[in-house]
Design a protein around this motif. Structure first.
Motif, PDB file in Angstrom:
ATOM      1  N   PHE A  28     -74.146   1.434 -16.162  1.00 37.49           N
ATOM      2  CA  PHE A  28     -74.916   0.207 -16.010  1.00 37.49           C
ATOM      3  C   PHE A  28     -76.396   0.445 -16.214  1.00 37.49           C
ATOM      4  O   PHE A  28     -76.888   1.568 -16.119  1.00 37.49           O
ATOM      5  CB  PHE A  28     -74.664  -0.428 -14.635  1.00 37.49           C
ATOM      6  N   VAL A  44     -73.117  -3.970 -17.377  1.00 36.50           N
ATOM      7  CA  VAL A  44     -72.144  -2.940 -17.011  1.00 36.50           C
ATOM      8  C   VAL A  44     -71.081  -2.840 -18.095  1.00 36.50           C
ATOM      9  O   VAL A  44     -70.522  -3.845 -18.515  1.00 36.50           O
ATOM     10  CB  VAL A  44     -71.449  -3.266 -15.670  1.00 36.50           C
ATOM     11  N   ILE A  82     -78.318  -3.065  -5.662  1.00 33.32           N
ATOM     12  CA  ILE A  82     -77.601  -2.116  -6.525  1.00 33.32           C
ATOM     13  C   ILE A  82     -76.767  -1.153  -5.686  1.00 33.32           C
ATOM     14  O   ILE A  82     -75.591  -0.913  -5.987  1.00 33.32           O
ATOM     15  CB  ILE A  82     -78.583  -1.344  -7.438  1.00 33.32           C
ATOM     16  N   ARG A  86     -72.753  -0.706  -5.736  1.00 31.46           N
ATOM     17  CA  ARG A  86     -72.194   0.587  -6.150  1.00 31.46           C
ATOM     18  C   ARG A  86     -71.141   1.047  -5.151  1.00 31.46           C
ATOM     19  O   ARG A  86     -70.187   1.730  -5.510  1.00 31.46           O
ATOM     20  CB  ARG A  86     -73.286   1.646  -6.267  1.00 31.46           C
ATOM     21  N   THR A  89     -67.870  -3.220  -4.533  1.00 35.26           N
ATOM     22  CA  THR A  89     -67.975  -4.169  -5.635  1.00 35.26           C
ATOM     23  C   THR A  89     -67.186  -5.436  -5.344  1.00 35.26           C
ATOM     24  O   THR A  89     -66.009  -5.363  -4.996  1.00 35.26           O
ATOM     25  CB  THR A  89     -67.435  -3.532  -6.937  1.00 35.26           C
ATOM     26  N   LEU A  96     -70.064  -0.717 -10.464  1.00 33.57           N
ATOM     27  CA  LEU A  96     -71.239   0.026 -10.918  1.00 33.57           C
ATOM     28  C   LEU A  96     -71.033   1.486 -10.534  1.00 33.57           C
ATOM     29  O   LEU A  96     -71.091   1.836  -9.368  1.00 33.57           O
ATOM     30  CB  LEU A  96     -72.502  -0.494 -10.224  1.00 33.57           C
TER      31      LEU A  96
END
Length: 121
Positions: A28, A44, A82, A86, A89, A96
């Motif tokens: 990503f 992604v 983020i 990660r 999800t 990610l």
């Protein structure tokens, strides 16, 4: 961490080319949105596509734009958003897994000489 995956003003075709050439499923990067000023796109790779999620910023913080205008989950920082995605999800997103760091690429691969226009959907 995000400085390495933020590519700035890059269009969709350039993004897809980079993720196809250097990425793998789960790779990503972040770039500026071409259609919404001030928004970012989280891109992604999941073969055979590159999935793009728009990230909005407001006084509430940072959030991924949701499908059907469901209530988004807000984060105090882009880094927190983020890291959360990660680790956990949402069902409607591609996981990610691998940040596509600019330091791993040739500078020519992510500097832009030609601009194309497109509309995000």
């Amino acid at each position: 961490m995000l400085d390495g995956v933020y590519y700035g003003n890059m269009n969709r075709e350039e993004t897809e080319r980079l993720l196809e050439k250097y990425g793998r499923d789960g790779s990503f990067l972040l770039r500026d949105s071409q259609s919404v000023r001030g928004a970012l796109c989280l891109c992604v790779r999941k073969t055979p596509f590159v999935h793009t999620y728009r990230i909005e910023h407001s006084s509430q913080g940072w959030a991924v734009e949701t499908i059907n205008r469901e209530k988004p989950q807000w984060f105090q920082s882009l880094e927190m958003l983020i890291e959360c995605y990660r680790n956990l999800t949402p069902l409607n997103m591609v996981p990610l897994q691998y940040p596509l760091e600019k330091t791993c690429l040739n500078k020519e691969d992510y500097t832009h000489t030609k601009r194309l226009t497109y509309m995000e959907m």
